[in-house]
Scaffold this motif. Structure first.
Motif, mmCIF file in Angstrom:
data_model
loop_
_atom_site.group_PDB
_atom_site.id
_atom_site.type_symbol
_atom_site.label_atom_id
_atom_site.label_comp_id
_atom_site.label_asym_id
_atom_site.label_seq_id
_atom_site.Cartn_x
_atom_site.Cartn_y
_atom_site.Cartn_z
ATOM 1 N N UNK A 31 0.865 -1.228 0.130
ATOM 2 C CA UNK A 31 -0.117 0.043 0.016
ATOM 3 C C UNK A 31 0.816 1.373 0.017
ATOM 4 N N UNK A 32 1.923 1.133 0.628
ATOM 5 C CA UNK A 32 3.100 2.556 0.739
ATOM 6 C C UNK A 32 4.324 2.196 0.549
ATOM 7 N N UNK A 33 4.483 1.668 -0.890
ATOM 8 C CA UNK A 33 5.912 1.294 -1.023
ATOM 9 C C UNK A 33 7.195 2.318 -0.602
ATOM 10 N N UNK A 34 6.656 3.688 -0.852
ATOM 11 C CA UNK A 34 7.604 4.825 -0.391
ATOM 12 C C UNK A 34 7.848 4.844 0.963
ATOM 13 N N UNK A 35 7.167 3.877 1.868
ATOM 14 C CA UNK A 35 7.691 4.039 3.424
ATOM 15 C C UNK A 35 8.362 2.870 3.790
ATOM 16 N N UNK A 36 8.719 1.914 2.657
ATOM 17 C CA UNK A 36 9.402 0.763 3.215
ATOM 18 C C UNK A 36 10.643 0.941 4.108
#
Length: 84
Positions: free
Chosen positions: A40-45
């Motif tokens: 859902x939020x790949x930028x936050x991995x």
């Protein structure tokens, strides 16, 4: 009903003060959270990988803030914030 559902989902881990969302390994929580973040939020991995740290546990300040937030929501919606 709420209690039965919660018990079927949450299982106690080896530590008495920790609940795992899945299985008996606290590291299982990390796996579930990271899958959701990746999807859902790949930028936050990267941020979440740092947050969990090498031992797979969230820092105590984060766990405390999360618990306080959940407690507030339980009060707001008239839900219990404990299994027992």
């Amino acid at each position: 009903m709420q209690r039965v559902i919660a018990k079927s989902i949450l299982k106690k881990t080896k530590r008495r003060d920790t609940l795992a969302l899945y299985g008996s390994d606290p590291g299982g929580n990390r796996t579930l959270v990271m899958r959701a973040v990746e999807k859902r939020y790949p930028q936050l991995v990267e941020k979440y990988q740092q947050l969990f740290g090498p031992d797979g546990k969230l820092p105590s300040y984060y766990r405390q803030a999360f618990a306080e937030k959940v407690k507030g929501l339980c009060v707001q919606y008239g839900l219990r914030d404990r299994l027992v």
